[in-house]
Write a protein that holds these residues in place. Structure first.
Motif, PDB file in Angstrom:
ATOM      1  N   HIS A  77       0.838  -1.207   0.000  1.00 28.94           N
ATOM      2  CA  HIS A  77       0.000   0.000   0.000  1.00 28.94           C
ATOM      3  C   HIS A  77       0.874   1.259   0.000  1.00 28.94           C
ATOM      4  O   HIS A  77       0.648   2.193  -0.779  1.00 28.94           O
ATOM      5  CB  HIS A  77      -0.916  -0.021   1.236  1.00 28.94           C
ATOM      6  N   LYS A  86      -1.219   8.767  -4.190  1.00 31.91           N
ATOM      7  CA  LYS A  86      -2.285   8.533  -3.217  1.00 31.91           C
ATOM      8  C   LYS A  86      -2.772   7.095  -3.358  1.00 31.91           C
ATOM      9  O   LYS A  86      -2.830   6.559  -4.469  1.00 31.91           O
ATOM     10  CB  LYS A  86      -3.448   9.505  -3.447  1.00 31.91           C
ATOM     11  N   GLN A  87      -3.147   6.475  -2.212  1.00 34.16           N
ATOM     12  CA  GLN A  87      -3.633   5.098  -2.248  1.00 34.16           C
ATOM     13  C   GLN A  87      -4.609   4.870  -1.099  1.00 34.16           C
ATOM     14  O   GLN A  87      -4.393   5.356   0.028  1.00 34.16           O
ATOM     15  CB  GLN A  87      -2.454   4.109  -2.131  1.00 34.16           C
ATOM     16  N   CYS A  88      -5.692   4.144  -1.376  1.00 34.79           N
ATOM     17  CA  CYS A  88      -6.692   3.805  -0.353  1.00 34.79           C
ATOM     18  C   CYS A  88      -6.803   2.288  -0.258  1.00 34.79           C
ATOM     19  O   CYS A  88      -6.799   1.595  -1.284  1.00 34.79           O
ATOM     20  CB  CYS A  88      -8.048   4.406  -0.695  1.00 34.79           C
ATOM     21  N   SER A 106      -5.810   5.379   4.164  1.00 40.43           N
ATOM     22  CA  SER A 106      -5.388   6.021   2.921  1.00 40.43           C
ATOM     23  C   SER A 106      -4.084   6.775   3.174  1.00 40.43           C
ATOM     24  O   SER A 106      -3.837   7.258   4.281  1.00 40.43           O
ATOM     25  CB  SER A 106      -6.467   6.982   2.416  1.00 40.43           C
TER      26      SER A 106
END
Length: 358
Positions: A77, A86-88, A106
């Motif tokens: 992640h 950005k990562q969720c 996130s």
């Protein structure tokens, strides 16, 4: 003067950011490009059970030391967030105390120079609610199907049972075993139909103040013969002078029969069933039914009570499903604790009050 004003404005902005950071309901973690923790707010400390002093300057993955198997998932992640900005993600973690928590998290790369932000939100209650809704949907579907299925099966069943009874006098001794098998299987089908009907139509329920210990005694007496066949012994311990519970006694007895029969059947080589009833500090009557069977894996415990889910080879899952519904209608709960190879404990909590769900 102008510089001083700008400095004051910058200081005020920093203080405002600090208040927002510390007072946020979500866990906030600031970390640098070397994956070291720079800051964490109070909610983050509470989620992980670790203090800011212990975490400052430590690697980000140190937050997850208690769940080694999840570290690679979290690292993936973080790396994706660093690549695309950005990562969720969502993660399920079993905490040190054994509770299972659901988190949405996130990550945003470079919110300021050299600093990255990860936001962690505890969505356990939301996940539980969604699971309850899924179960409720399945129950509604089963309820709608049950009446039609029961009706369609019961008509030919009545004819079959009638003709089997007419054939009984003409059955030769060497064929008596076949007759016994047929009648026992027909009785089994009939019991499944009855389970369907309980789900399909509202039952006439009359709540009364009753002694739960007496209901349990009657249940144990009823199942004693079956227990002897399986070489199963009962050990019972009932607290003295327990208050009566406002309940539907026949339905409670049905729950006890289901759970004790299950306990007997999971010990084909014999064993002991321990039944204990006591009052808790939270003003509940607690009923514990424990067997010495092979136990249930953790991933299967959470599915107990779902339509058609069973751990028995020939089971339908309807018995437990009906039991869960009955206890829920009494404003109670059923908890299951199990350890593979050591047995299973069913713990029923019934409130000592007169409020019953309509």
């Amino acid at each position: 003067m102008e510089n001083t004003a700008k400095q004051n404005e910058a200081l005020a902005g920093e203080q405002k950011f600090r208040r927002i950071f510390e007072d946020s309901m979500d866990g906030l973690i600031l970390w640098n490009d070397e994956y070291q923790i720079v800051d964490i707010n109070y909610s983050g400390e509470r989620i992980f059970g670790l203090s800011k002093d212990r975490l400052f300057g430590k690697p980000l993955l140190d937050l997850f030391n208690s769940v080694e198997e999840k570290k690679q998932e979290i690292m993936n992640h973080i790396e994706q967030a660093m690549q695309i900005g950005k990562q969720c993600s969502t993660i399920v973690i079993e905490m040190i105390d054994g509770t299972v928590k659901h988190f949405d998290y996130s990550t945003k790369r470079r919110i300021v120079d050299g600093l990255n932000l990860t936001v962690i939100i505890d969505v356990t209650e939301k996940a539980k609610m969604q699971e309850q809704l899924r179960k409720s949907d399945r129950l509604n579907i089963v309820g709608e199907l049950a009446a039609g299925i029961a009706h369609e099966i019961r008509n030919p069943m009545t004819a079959l049972k009638g003709f089997i009874q007419l054939l009984k006098p003409s059955i030769k001794a060497e064929h008596s075993m076949y007759y016994d098998v047929i009648t026992s299987e027909l009785a089994r089908i009939d019991s499944i139909i009855n389970e369907f009907l309980i789900l399909a139509k509202p039952q006439e329920i009359r709540y009364q103040e009753k002694d739960v210990c007496q209901i349990m005694r009657e249940t144990v007496d009823l199942l004693s013969a079956q227990a002897v066949l399986y070489n199963v012994q009962f050990y019972t311990e009932y607290e003295d002078s327990l208050p009566f519970v406002y309940c539907e006694p026949n339905q409670l007895k049905k729950v006890f029969i289901n759970l004790i029969k299950n306990a007997i059947e999971v010990m084909p080589s014999g064993g002991q069933i321990t039944i204990m009833i006591n009052k808790t500090e939270e003003q509940n009557i607690q009923i514990c039914i424990q067997d010495e069977g092979m136990g249930i894996p953790k991933d299967k415990i959470i599915k107990l009570g779902e339509p058609f889910y069973t751990t028995k080879e020939k089971g339908t899952g309807l018995g437990l499903m009906v039991s869960y519904r009955i206890i829920e209608e009494h404003n109670g709960t059923i908890q299951v604790e199990s350890e593979e190879g050591k047995g299973t404990l069913f713990k029923i909590m019934l409130p000592l009050n007169h409020y019953i769900k309509s």
